[in-house]
Write a protein that holds these residues in place. Sequence first.
Motif, PDB file in Angstrom:
ATOM      1  N   CYS A  97      19.430  75.007  18.150  1.00 35.77           N
ATOM      2  CA  CYS A  97      18.869  73.688  17.835  1.00 35.77           C
ATOM      3  C   CYS A  97      17.898  73.113  18.850  1.00 35.77           C
ATOM      4  N   GLY A  98      17.916  73.583  20.079  1.00 33.57           N
ATOM      5  CA  GLY A  98      17.166  72.935  21.154  1.00 33.57           C
ATOM      6  C   GLY A  98      15.694  72.729  20.884  1.00 33.57           C
ATOM      7  N   LYS A  99      15.007  73.772  20.466  1.00 27.32           N
ATOM      8  CA  LYS A  99      13.557  73.672  20.246  1.00 27.32           C
ATOM      9  C   LYS A  99      13.239  72.682  19.128  1.00 27.32           C
ATOM     10  N   GLU A 100      13.998  72.752  18.044  1.00 25.26           N
ATOM     11  CA  GLU A 100      13.761  71.839  16.919  1.00 25.26           C
ATOM     12  C   GLU A 100      14.072  70.391  17.316  1.00 25.26           C
ATOM     13  N   MET A 101      15.141  70.194  18.079  1.00 28.32           N
ATOM     14  CA  MET A 101      15.489  68.839  18.529  1.00 28.32           C
ATOM     15  C   MET A 101      14.436  68.298  19.485  1.00 28.32           C
ATOM     16  N   ASP A 102      13.938  69.159  20.356  1.00 26.73           N
ATOM     17  CA  ASP A 102      12.889  68.748  21.299  1.00 26.73           C
ATOM     18  C   ASP A 102      11.642  68.288  20.542  1.00 26.73           C
ATOM     19  N   GLN A 103      11.222  69.065  19.560  1.00 26.06           N
ATOM     20  CA  GLN A 103      10.047  68.692  18.765  1.00 26.06           C
ATOM     21  C   GLN A 103      10.323  67.424  17.966  1.00 26.06           C
ATOM     22  N   PHE A 104      11.530  67.318  17.421  1.00 24.37           N
ATOM     23  CA  PHE A 104      11.922  66.141  16.640  1.00 24.37           C
ATOM     24  C   PHE A 104      11.787  64.866  17.468  1.00 24.37           C
ATOM     25  N   ILE A 105      12.304  64.883  18.692  1.00 22.44           N
ATOM     26  CA  ILE A 105      12.273  63.664  19.503  1.00 22.44           C
ATOM     27  C   ILE A 105      10.855  63.365  19.985  1.00 22.44           C
ATOM     28  N   LYS A 106      10.032  64.398  20.160  1.00 29.07           N
ATOM     29  CA  LYS A 106       8.630  64.168  20.539  1.00 29.07           C
ATOM     30  C   LYS A 106       7.848  63.536  19.391  1.00 29.07           C
ATOM     31  N   ASP A 107       8.220  63.866  18.156  1.00 31.26           N
ATOM     32  CA  ASP A 107       7.482  63.407  16.980  1.00 31.26           C
ATOM     33  C   ASP A 107       7.969  62.057  16.439  1.00 31.26           C
ATOM     34  N   THR A 108       8.988  61.467  17.064  1.00 34.04           N
ATOM     35  CA  THR A 108       9.535  60.217  16.540  1.00 34.04           C
ATOM     36  C   THR A 108       9.475  59.131  17.609  1.00 34.04           C
ATOM     37  N   VAL A 109       9.702  57.941  17.166  1.00 37.29           N
ATOM     38  CA  VAL A 109       9.781  56.807  18.076  1.00 37.29           C
ATOM     39  C   VAL A 109      11.246  56.394  18.137  1.00 37.29           C
ATOM     40  N   CYS A 110      11.753  56.282  19.350  1.00 34.93           N
ATOM     41  CA  CYS A 110      13.142  55.885  19.502  1.00 34.93           C
ATOM     42  C   CYS A 110      13.235  54.714  20.452  1.00 34.93           C
ATOM     43  N   ASN A 111      13.889  53.669  20.013  1.00 34.38           N
ATOM     44  CA  ASN A 111      14.199  52.557  20.902  1.00 34.38           C
ATOM     45  C   ASN A 111      15.638  52.769  21.359  1.00 34.38           C
ATOM     46  N   PRO A 112      15.828  53.237  22.603  1.00 36.06           N
ATOM     47  CA  PRO A 112      17.168  53.575  23.062  1.00 36.06           C
ATOM     48  C   PRO A 112      18.097  52.378  23.211  1.00 36.06           C
ATOM     49  N   ASP A 113      17.569  51.175  23.099  1.00 37.79           N
ATOM     50  CA  ASP A 113      18.385  49.981  23.284  1.00 37.79           C
ATOM     51  C   ASP A 113      18.780  49.316  21.973  1.00 37.79           C
ATOM     52  N   THR A 114      18.522  49.975  20.833  1.00 41.36           N
ATOM     53  CA  THR A 114      18.832  49.354  19.543  1.00 41.36           C
ATOM     54  C   THR A 114      20.336  49.211  19.325  1.00 41.36           C
ATOM     55  N   LEU A 115      21.131  50.090  19.916  1.00 42.73           N
ATOM     56  CA  LEU A 115      22.587  50.014  19.797  1.00 42.73           C
ATOM     57  C   LEU A 115      23.184  50.012  21.197  1.00 42.73           C
ATOM     58  N   ASP A 116      24.342  49.397  21.322  1.00 42.69           N
ATOM     59  CA  ASP A 116      25.014  49.347  22.619  1.00 42.69           C
ATOM     60  C   ASP A 116      25.682  50.693  22.884  1.00 42.69           C
ATOM     61  N   PHE A 117      25.132  51.430  23.853  1.00 38.99           N
ATOM     62  CA  PHE A 117      25.634  52.779  24.097  1.00 38.99           C
ATOM     63  C   PHE A 117      25.296  53.208  25.514  1.00 38.99           C
ATOM     64  N   SER A 118      26.233  53.861  26.150  1.00 34.36           N
ATOM     65  CA  SER A 118      25.960  54.450  27.462  1.00 34.36           C
ATOM     66  C   SER A 118      26.856  55.678  27.643  1.00 34.36           C
ATOM     67  N   LEU A 119      26.376  56.596  28.452  1.00 35.17           N
ATOM     68  CA  LEU A 119      27.136  57.805  28.746  1.00 35.17           C
ATOM     69  C   LEU A 119      27.529  57.778  30.221  1.00 35.17           C
ATOM     70  N   PRO A 120      28.807  57.969  30.511  1.00 40.13           N
ATOM     71  CA  PRO A 120      29.271  57.906  31.904  1.00 40.13           C
ATOM     72  C   PRO A 120      28.859  59.141  32.697  1.00 40.13           C
ATOM     73  N   LEU A 121      28.012  58.944  33.687  1.00 37.84           N
ATOM     74  CA  LEU A 121      27.523  60.059  34.488  1.00 37.84           C
ATOM     75  C   LEU A 121      28.472  60.382  35.637  1.00 37.84           C
ATOM     76  N   LYS A 122      29.042  59.364  36.226  1.00 41.90           N
ATOM     77  CA  LYS A 122      29.845  59.543  37.434  1.00 41.90           C
ATOM     78  C   LYS A 122      31.051  60.461  37.199  1.00 41.90           C
ATOM     79  N   GLN A 123      31.749  60.294  36.089  1.00 40.18           N
ATOM     80  CA  GLN A 123      32.952  61.079  35.823  1.00 40.18           C
ATOM     81  C   GLN A 123      32.650  62.552  35.569  1.00 40.18           C
ATOM     82  N   ALA A 124      31.453  62.874  35.164  1.00 42.10           N
ATOM     83  CA  ALA A 124      31.115  64.250  34.794  1.00 42.10           C
ATOM     84  C   ALA A 124      30.897  65.148  36.001  1.00 42.10           C
ATOM     85  N   VAL A 125      30.523  64.577  37.154  1.00 40.91           N
ATOM     86  CA  VAL A 125      30.116  65.375  38.308  1.00 40.91           C
ATOM     87  C   VAL A 125      31.212  65.416  39.359  1.00 40.91           C
ATOM     88  N   LYS A 126      31.512  66.642  39.808  1.00 43.23           N
ATOM     89  CA  LYS A 126      32.453  66.871  40.901  1.00 43.23           C
ATOM     90  C   LYS A 126      31.726  67.739  41.921  1.00 43.23           C
TER      91      LYS A 126
END
Length: 172
Positions: A97-126
């Motif tokens: 899926c990577g190549k198709e997803m990469d092209q998809f996101i390049k070809d679209t407009v996304c407002n990342p703040d339209t929904l309340d969402f965040s991904l926790p970075l701190k817990q993922a790294v050791k």
Amino acid sequence: VFTSGKNFAMVMARTLGVELNFLSHQENHIFSALVDKNMENYGEFNAIHISGGTTEILEVNRNSSSLDIREIGKTLDLSFGQLVDRIGIKLGFTFPCGKEMDQFIKDTVCNPDTLDFSLPLKQAVKDTDFNISGIENKLISFYEDHSSEKFIKEFIVYHLFTYLGELLLKII
């Protein structure tokens, strides 16, 4: 498939009268990047090896025709490629899926703040190791809870790629 490729390489080397060097998966990716970026003369460097089943941070020392590779960080669960493919399949993209997803996101407009969402970075790294399976669960759950929202696919792909980039920056 690997045996036939190896045999073909052996036949070609003998036919052309040239030396044949066998490379590991890591070495192949690293040498390809060095040649592609005209960096063949580098002696010591760090590399990030990302492929379908592997995500590693490597310390590389280059000898005359080989690489001495030491792993200094890695994923403890999923590779980046597995995560991208699992999320991509859930969103309806074609595997891999990577190549198709990469092209998809390049070809679209996304407002990342339209929904309340965040991904926790701190817990993922050791240190220089990391876990990303929790991110898969969070993204899929968010997608399922908001599947009727306009631009939800763009939103998920944007946050997935942004998260992976931020994770690499944090590890580096």
